[in-house]
Scaffold this active site. Structure first.
Site, PDB file in Angstrom:
ATOM      1  N   ARG A  15       0.828  -1.201   0.000  1.00 37.00           N
ATOM      2  CA  ARG A  15       0.000   0.000   0.000  1.00 37.00           C
ATOM      3  C   ARG A  15       0.871   1.263   0.000  1.00 37.00           C
ATOM      4  O   ARG A  15       2.070   1.191   0.231  1.00 37.00           O
ATOM      5  CB  ARG A  15      -0.922   0.006   1.232  1.00 37.00           C
ATOM      6  N   LYS A  75       1.990   1.760   7.213  1.00 35.24           N
ATOM      7  CA  LYS A  75       2.381   0.958   8.388  1.00 35.24           C
ATOM      8  C   LYS A  75       3.271   1.752   9.326  1.00 35.24           C
ATOM      9  O   LYS A  75       3.850   2.778   8.956  1.00 35.24           O
ATOM     10  CB  LYS A  75       3.116  -0.312   7.938  1.00 35.24           C
ATOM     11  N   TYR A  94      -0.759   3.901  10.605  1.00 28.59           N
ATOM     12  CA  TYR A  94      -1.082   2.913  11.640  1.00 28.59           C
ATOM     13  C   TYR A  94       0.152   2.745  12.518  1.00 28.59           C
ATOM     14  O   TYR A  94       1.275   2.645  11.988  1.00 28.59           O
ATOM     15  CB  TYR A  94      -1.409   1.548  11.010  1.00 28.59           C
ATOM     16  N   HIS A  96      -0.288   0.906  16.091  1.00 24.27           N
ATOM     17  CA  HIS A  96      -0.517  -0.248  16.987  1.00 24.27           C
ATOM     18  C   HIS A  96       0.582  -0.315  18.044  1.00 24.27           C
ATOM     19  O   HIS A  96       1.250  -1.329  18.219  1.00 24.27           O
ATOM     20  CB  HIS A  96      -0.586  -1.551  16.175  1.00 24.27           C
ATOM     21  N   GLU A 118      -5.469   3.998  13.785  1.00 25.69           N
ATOM     22  CA  GLU A 118      -6.328   3.003  14.435  1.00 25.69           C
ATOM     23  C   GLU A 118      -7.082   3.529  15.648  1.00 25.69           C
ATOM     24  O   GLU A 118      -8.074   2.940  16.060  1.00 25.69           O
ATOM     25  CB  GLU A 118      -5.520   1.752  14.819  1.00 25.69           C
ATOM     26  N   ASP A 270      -4.305 -10.315  14.499  1.00 26.64           N
ATOM     27  CA  ASP A 270      -3.549  -9.102  14.859  1.00 26.64           C
ATOM     28  C   ASP A 270      -3.810  -8.674  16.298  1.00 26.64           C
ATOM     29  O   ASP A 270      -3.086  -7.852  16.844  1.00 26.64           O
ATOM     30  CB  ASP A 270      -3.831  -7.955  13.871  1.00 26.64           C
TER      31      ASP A 270
HETATM   32  N1  LIG Z   1      -5.551  -9.836   9.892  1.00 23.99           N
HETATM   33  C1  LIG Z   1      -5.790  -8.678   9.310  1.00 23.99           C
HETATM   34  O1  LIG Z   1      -5.147  -8.307   8.326  1.00 23.99           O
HETATM   35  C2  LIG Z   1      -6.888  -7.796   9.827  1.00 23.99           C
HETATM   36  C3  LIG Z   1      -7.378  -6.731   9.051  1.00 23.99           C
HETATM   37  C4  LIG Z   1      -8.438  -5.952   9.562  1.00 23.99           C
HETATM   38  C5  LIG Z   1      -8.985  -6.248  10.843  1.00 23.99           C
HETATM   39  N2  LIG Z   1      -8.461  -7.295  11.569  1.00 23.99           N
HETATM   40  C6  LIG Z   1      -8.981  -7.676  12.898  1.00 23.99           C
HETATM   41  O2  LIG Z   1     -10.235  -8.330  12.797  1.00 23.99           O
HETATM   42  C7  LIG Z   1     -10.873  -8.278  14.071  1.00 23.99           C
HETATM   43  C8  LIG Z   1     -12.328  -7.859  13.906  1.00 23.99           C
HETATM   44  O3  LIG Z   1     -12.377  -6.499  13.488  1.00 23.99           O
HETATM   45  P1  LIG Z   1     -13.768  -5.742  13.232  1.00 23.99           P
HETATM   46  O4  LIG Z   1     -13.426  -4.439  12.599  1.00 23.99           O
HETATM   47  O5  LIG Z   1     -14.751  -6.641  12.580  1.00 23.99           O
HETATM   48  O6  LIG Z   1     -14.257  -5.480  14.742  1.00 23.99           O
HETATM   49  P2  LIG Z   1     -15.743  -5.094  15.184  1.00 23.99           P
HETATM   50  O7  LIG Z   1     -15.611  -4.411  16.510  1.00 23.99           O
HETATM   51  O8  LIG Z   1     -16.473  -4.408  14.084  1.00 23.99           O
HETATM   52  O9  LIG Z   1     -16.469  -6.522  15.386  1.00 23.99           O
HETATM   53  C9  LIG Z   1     -16.114  -7.431  16.397  1.00 23.99           C
HETATM   54  C10 LIG Z   1     -17.349  -8.218  16.787  1.00 23.99           C
HETATM   55  O10 LIG Z   1     -16.938  -9.281  17.682  1.00 23.99           O
HETATM   56  C11 LIG Z   1     -18.035  -9.489  18.545  1.00 23.99           C
HETATM   57  N3  LIG Z   1     -17.646 -10.313  19.682  1.00 23.99           N
HETATM   58  C12 LIG Z   1     -16.985  -9.978  20.814  1.00 23.99           C
HETATM   59  N4  LIG Z   1     -16.853 -11.062  21.621  1.00 23.99           N
HETATM   60  C13 LIG Z   1     -17.422 -12.101  20.965  1.00 23.99           C
HETATM   61  C14 LIG Z   1     -17.618 -13.468  21.273  1.00 23.99           C
HETATM   62  N5  LIG Z   1     -17.204 -14.007  22.449  1.00 23.99           N
HETATM   63  N6  LIG Z   1     -18.262 -14.250  20.365  1.00 23.99           N
HETATM   64  C15 LIG Z   1     -18.683 -13.736  19.188  1.00 23.99           C
HETATM   65  N7  LIG Z   1     -18.552 -12.440  18.862  1.00 23.99           N
HETATM   66  C16 LIG Z   1     -17.931 -11.637  19.736  1.00 23.99           C
HETATM   67  C17 LIG Z   1     -18.476  -8.058  18.899  1.00 23.99           C
HETATM   68  O11 LIG Z   1     -19.778  -8.051  19.473  1.00 23.99           O
HETATM   69  C18 LIG Z   1     -18.406  -7.387  17.538  1.00 23.99           C
HETATM   70  O12 LIG Z   1     -19.658  -7.441  16.848  1.00 23.99           O
HETATM   71  C19 LIG Z   1     -10.027  -7.285  14.902  1.00 23.99           C
HETATM   72  O13 LIG Z   1      -9.141  -8.007  15.734  1.00 23.99           O
HETATM   73  C20 LIG Z   1      -9.252  -6.530  13.848  1.00 23.99           C
HETATM   74  O14 LIG Z   1      -8.042  -5.962  14.360  1.00 23.99           O
HETATM   75  C21 LIG Z   1      -7.419  -8.058  11.080  1.00 23.99           C
END
Ligand SMILES: NC(=O)c1ccc[n+]([C@@H]2O[C@H](COP(=O)([O-])OP(=O)(O)OC[C@H]3O[C@@H](n4cnc5c(N)ncnc54)[C@H](O)[C@@H]3O)[C@@H](O)[C@H]2O)c1
Length: 368
Positions: A15, A75, A94, A96, A118, A270
């Site tokens: 990016r 990043k 970002y 973190h 973030e 992450d």
């Molecule tokens: N790997 C990657 O490249 C990458 C990229 C973007 C986001 N992410 C990660 O993805 C994850 C989700 O992000 P998001 O933007 O969707 O967050 P979000 O806050 O929009 O959604 C998270 C959801 O998890 C639910 N939740 C909490 N505890 C729970 C449980 N015990 N059982 C079921 N659901 C539960 C919450 O109620 C919420 O609806 C984060 O950790 C974010 O950092 C990773």
């Protein structure tokens, strides 16, 4: 103001922090924009695209960091970049911090101001600069999961949508937030049977209203998770508890109850991951197998689709870049209070409460 855009140097990061249209807007406002040569290449943006809209293309990274007042990146600064940051600079990307003590120390020592995508929040508590990447990762999780289900990738040899006369894949999505709902939309569109689990009943009610008929919503408790894991061909980990490590929803013992060669895409990696056996992987080597279950745990999924991600990110960041460039930081923060929530480090002090708490440092709130 002089605004600098360095080429990203983190591994497999494609990016870039600014689009050519961003250069044009900044130039129109009277600013100078320095773009490091090749910065946009990973996103299909040539130096000439930037030059045509008024950027100065610079070969030396040191010159970008040495001359710019505002640095716009994607990043967190890498160790080689940390050494180039100067006191009084604004670095917008970002960070973190809580996951990286040397980075926190480096920014504190530099005397610069770290403005983190973030943690930027709007009045309703949404994170407008994080959401676009969750949208990308959510959609991509199904694309990657579908690929992993193919036999050559050690998956079950299942086509997500099935074909007439053969049942589709059963996709279980843990968490119905931004990642989860984007994953569900794509999986449902490909014809899979989709089940979404969340603990927020209002969220489940909303999802039940808007999702197509092949998506079922279930309350996320231990019994339901165990039941669903036994049925799953593909599991997407998409949970988040604000500011905390992801909750561990799939234990090691659960893997033995799953179908052989099922796939888990743990997007929440992450934040530590929501599967006990998850560990961070890279785009170079994205998967590993434990107890017959394929794990995909790439920490920067959006980086692989650099062009889409760059456009999605820059659409959201450009208004803030323009505000930060227009006036001093205090004036910009006064004009748009959302900027205050993004200031994590300022003039040698930690200004974000969670970051200070993580490292036992004193918290000095940013006052504009
Ligand atoms: N790997 C990657 O490249 C990458 C990229 C973007 C986001 N992410 C990660 O993805 C994850 C989700 O992000 P998001 O933007 O969707 O967050 P979000 O806050 O929009 O959604 C998270 C959801 O998890 C639910 N939740 C909490 N505890 C729970 C449980 N015990 N059982 C079921 N659901 C539960 C919450 O109620 C919420 O609806 C984060 O950790 C974010 O950092 C990773």
């Amino acid at each position: 103001m002089i605004i600098g855009v360095p080429k990203e140097i983190k591994e497999h990061e494609y990016r870039v922090g600014l689009l050519p249209v961003g250069v044009e807007e900044l130039r129109r406002a009277g600013h100078v924009v320095l773009i490091e040569s090749g910065a946009g290449a990973g996103s299909g943006l040539a130096d000439e695209d930037y030059r045509r809209h008024g950027a100065t293309i610079v070969d030396e990274r040191e010159r970008i960091w040495g001359e710019s007042k505002l640095l716009v990146k994607v990043k967190e600064p890498q160790p080689d970049e940390l050494m180039l940051i100067q006191s009084g600079q604004l670095v917008f990307c970002y960070f973190h911090f809580a996951a990286n003590q040397p980075l926190t120390r480096g920014l504190l020592d530099s005397g610069a101001t770290a403005i983190a995508y973030e943690t930027l929040r709007d009045d309703s508590g949404r994170r407008p600069l994080l959401t676009p990447m969750s949208e990308v990762a959510g959609r991509m999780s199904i694309q990657e999961g579908a690929k992993c289900l193919e036999r050559p990738q050690e998956g079950r040899g299942i086509l997500l949508g099935g074909v007439p006369g053969v049942e589709p894949a059963h996709v279980v999505i843990l968490g119905g937030g931004v990642v989860g709902s984007n994953a569900a939309k794509i999986a449902a569109g490909m014809g899979a049977n989709v089940v979404m689990l969340d603990v927020n009943l209002d969220r489940l009610r909303f999802l039940d209203e808007v999702m197509p008929p092949n998506v079922t919503t279930l309350y996320s408790d231990r019994h339901t998770i165990r039941q669903q894991l036994q049925l799953a061909d593909l599991v997407i980990g998409a949970v988040l508890i604000e500011g905390a490590r992801a909750p561990m929803l799939v234990e090691r013992g659960d893997l033995t109850s799953m179908k052989s060669a099922a796939v888990i895409v743990d997007v929440a990696i992450d934040q530590g991951g929501c599967v006990e056996t998850s560990r961070p992987t890279t785009h170079g080597q994205p998967t590993f197998v434990i107890d017959g279950v394929v794990h995909y745990c790439v920490t920067n999924m959006p980086g692989a689709v650099g062009r889409t991600s760059t456009y999605a990110l820059c659409n959201a960041t450009l208004p803030f870049v323009l505000t930060l460039a227009a006036e001093s930081l205090p004036a910009a923060a006064h004009r748009d209070p959302r900027i205050v929530s993004a200031v994590n480090v300022h003039q040698g002090h930690v200004t974000n409460h969670a970051v200070a708490e993580t490292f036992g440092l004193s918290h000095v709130p940013y006052a504009s």
